[in-house]
Scaffold this motif. Structure first.
Motif, PDB file in Angstrom:
ATOM      1  N   GLY A 115       0.770  -1.233   0.000  1.00 63.06           N
ATOM      2  CA  GLY A 115       0.000   0.000   0.000  1.00 63.06           C
ATOM      3  C   GLY A 115       0.800   1.282   0.000  1.00 63.06           C
ATOM      4  N   VAL A 116       2.096   1.208  -0.330  1.00 66.46           N
ATOM      5  CA  VAL A 116       2.911   2.433  -0.318  1.00 66.46           C
ATOM      6  C   VAL A 116       3.088   3.030  -1.709  1.00 66.46           C
ATOM      7  CG1 VAL A 116       4.153   1.769   1.759  1.00 66.46           C
ATOM      8  CG2 VAL A 116       5.088   1.128  -0.476  1.00 66.46           C
ATOM      9  N   GLY A 117       2.633   2.332  -2.742  1.00 66.09           N
ATOM     10  CA  GLY A 117       2.724   2.875  -4.090  1.00 66.09           C
ATOM     11  C   GLY A 117       3.875   2.329  -4.910  1.00 66.09           C
ATOM     12  N   LYS A 118       4.263   1.063  -4.689  1.00 69.42           N
ATOM     13  CA  LYS A 118       5.347   0.473  -5.487  1.00 69.42           C
ATOM     14  C   LYS A 118       4.982   0.400  -6.960  1.00 69.42           C
ATOM     15  CE  LYS A 118       5.448  -3.340  -3.246  1.00 69.42           C
ATOM     16  NZ  LYS A 118       4.394  -2.936  -2.280  1.00 69.42           N
ATOM     17  N   THR A 119       3.754  -0.065  -7.246  1.00 70.64           N
ATOM     18  CA  THR A 119       3.335  -0.202  -8.632  1.00 70.64           C
ATOM     19  C   THR A 119       3.266   1.157  -9.309  1.00 70.64           C
ATOM     20  OG1 THR A 119       2.052  -2.172  -8.041  1.00 70.64           O
ATOM     21  CG2 THR A 119       1.546  -1.132 -10.148  1.00 70.64           C
ATOM     22  N   THR A 120       2.731   2.146  -8.606  1.00 69.38           N
ATOM     23  CA  THR A 120       2.679   3.498  -9.155  1.00 69.38           C
ATOM     24  C   THR A 120       4.078   4.022  -9.439  1.00 69.38           C
ATOM     25  OG1 THR A 120       0.629   3.994  -7.974  1.00 69.38           O
ATOM     26  CG2 THR A 120       1.935   5.866  -8.723  1.00 69.38           C
ATOM     27  N   THR A 121       5.000   3.803  -8.506  1.00 73.10           N
ATOM     28  CA  THR A 121       6.368   4.279  -8.692  1.00 73.10           C
ATOM     29  C   THR A 121       7.043   3.577  -9.863  1.00 73.10           C
ATOM     30  OG1 THR A 121       6.545   4.731  -6.320  1.00 73.10           O
ATOM     31  CG2 THR A 121       8.602   4.568  -7.552  1.00 73.10           C
ATOM     32  N   ALA A 122       6.854   2.253  -9.972  1.00 73.59           N
ATOM     33  CA  ALA A 122       7.440   1.505 -11.084  1.00 73.59           C
ATOM     34  C   ALA A 122       6.882   1.996 -12.419  1.00 73.59           C
ATOM     35  CB  ALA A 122       7.166   0.011 -10.911  1.00 73.59           C
ATOM     36  N   ALA A 123       5.554   2.187 -12.471  1.00 71.27           N
ATOM     37  CA  ALA A 123       4.928   2.677 -13.700  1.00 71.27           C
ATOM     38  C   ALA A 123       5.397   4.092 -14.035  1.00 71.27           C
ATOM     39  CB  ALA A 123       3.407   2.651 -13.551  1.00 71.27           C
ATOM     40  N   ALA A 124       5.530   4.933 -13.013  1.00 67.06           N
ATOM     41  CA  ALA A 124       5.977   6.307 -13.232  1.00 67.06           C
ATOM     42  C   ALA A 124       7.412   6.348 -13.747  1.00 67.06           C
ATOM     43  CB  ALA A 124       5.857   7.109 -11.939  1.00 67.06           C
ATOM     44  N   LEU A 125       8.277   5.529 -13.181  1.00 68.83           N
ATOM     45  CA  LEU A 125       9.659   5.439 -13.653  1.00 68.83           C
ATOM     46  C   LEU A 125       9.704   5.001 -15.117  1.00 68.83           C
ATOM     47  CD1 LEU A 125      11.446   3.803 -10.593  1.00 68.83           C
ATOM     48  CD2 LEU A 125      12.188   5.899 -11.740  1.00 68.83           C
TER      49      LEU A 125
END
Length: 371
Positions: free
Chosen positions: A26-36
């Motif tokens: 729930g910390v946003g790993k997927t969002t961060t990976a997608a953003a990168l």
């Protein structure tokens, strides 16, 4: 080309070919990976983002329909799917059963592979292995690493929550221990007819019958060859992840309860020899740098304003409460992004809270605006 901040620089670093995003749930790993991935591709660097998290949110975050293979389609489960509207950006979602079946086909001669897949006990054993997400994740990442070695793409890995992620990193050692165990060697000896295995096979045959014993023996022999191939690839991937060409992004959120998990994850990574390049703190609200609240009487002022029941006073009260909350969150984010990670030579960055995260452009802007 140099990015405007540490996490953007990492995405564009020619020395880094693999980035792994790791953190608690729930910390946003997927969002961060997608953003990168969106940022790197938008800057002209072809990028492949893979998620091994069973939650399967990557496609949704990128504004795409969940990728699927049409019936009869023979694309391997590590075949990337292009992201519409984002040239140079593609993704892969873990499908454990499909990965295991494809690994069998890749490891064995065609006729032997099809015979194994047709074995009536194969599905039972294969599903047990495929259900172990860490083994399948290690295999998928290994296959994609082999791909990007030739294509030159940046590989970004979105992991499951930290505990599961460490299981993936430990999978090569556990797979090696399993394939080299005396139990497995004995079963393989039965299947291949090695010297000294005849008595054991006759004993099993007396219980199961000759036909069933032969079928099980074939299954064990072929599966052993597949697992050896998977083990070797996993060990090669592990060596790659501990090399200078791989970096880890430790993802968290600005909350006090994240301090201990981040410390533990950082220590765990360092103990395994991985490079933590960035600690990314997600969902940090913007703070007006021109307003300072250091007066300890502020809470009392807020109570007085609320007691006045005046509409304008209540608006001021709400604004003050919001500002206090923002500064509290920013203080925690500062500890996570700077003080904490300095001990591991990582660079801390903060990613702003945003509601525009369902398309590649919005995701890329998230990395571009980090500070």
């Amino acid at each position: 080309m140099s990015g405007p901040n540490a996490i953007a620089d990492l995405a564009l670093s020619p020395q880094v070919s693999t980035i792994v995003c790791l953190g608690t749930g729930g910390v946003g790993k997927t969002t961060t990976a997608a953003a990168l991935g969106a940022y790197a591709a938008g800057c002209g660097r072809p990028t492949l983002v893979v998620t091994v998290d069973p939650a399967a949110r990557l496609a949704q975050i990128m504004g795409q329909a969940a990728p699927s293979r049409p019936s009869g389609h023979r694309d391997t489960p590590w075949h990337p799917h292009a992201i519409a509207g984002a040239p140079g950006l593609s993704m892969v979602q873990l499908d454990g059963s499909a990965v295991f079946d494809a690994a069998v086909r890749e490891a064995l001669p065609a006729q032997k592979a099809e015979s194994l897949l047709a074995n009536r006990y194969y599905r039972l054993v294969a599903d047990a292995f495929a259900g172990s997400a860490d083994y399948m994740a290690a295999e998928l990442v290994g296959r994609l690493r082999e791909r990007v070695d030739s294509t030159g793409e940046l590989l970004i890995v979105d992991t499951a929550p930290a505990v599961s992620a460490f299981e993936v990193l430990d999978a090569p050692a556990r797979l090696a221990a399993f394939t080299d165990s005396r139990f497995v060697r004995t079963l393989r000896g039965i299947g291949s007819g090695e010297r000294g295995s005849g008595l054991t096979r006759r004993l099993i045959g007396a219980v199961l019958g000759a036909d069933l014993t032969n079928e099980v023996a074939e299954l064990l022999t072929s599966l052993h060859d597949t697992l050896i191939d998977m083990r070797d690839r996993a060990q090669s991937t592990l060596a790659h992840l501990t090399s200078p060409s791989s970096s880890f992004v430790l993802v968290t959120r600005p909350a006090a309860d994240q301090l201990q998990p981040v410390r533990e994850a950082a220590a765990n990574l360092r103990a395994r020899g991985y490079c933590i390049a960035v600690c990314a703190v997600n969902q940090v609200p913007p703070v007006d740098s021109h307003v300072e609240i250091g007066d300890t009487s502020v809470p009392e002022i807020v109570r007085m304003l609320e007691a006045s029941a005046d509409t304008e006073s209540l608006s001021i009260s709400d604004a003050l409460r919001l500002l206090i909350e923002q500064q509290r969150v920013d203080a925690v984010a500062h500890v996570l992004a700077d003080d904490l990670v300095n001990a591991s030579t990582a660079t801390g960055v903060r990613l702003p809270r945003s509601s525009s995260l369902n398309d590649p452009a919005g995701l890329a802007a998230l990395v571009a605006s980090a500070w």
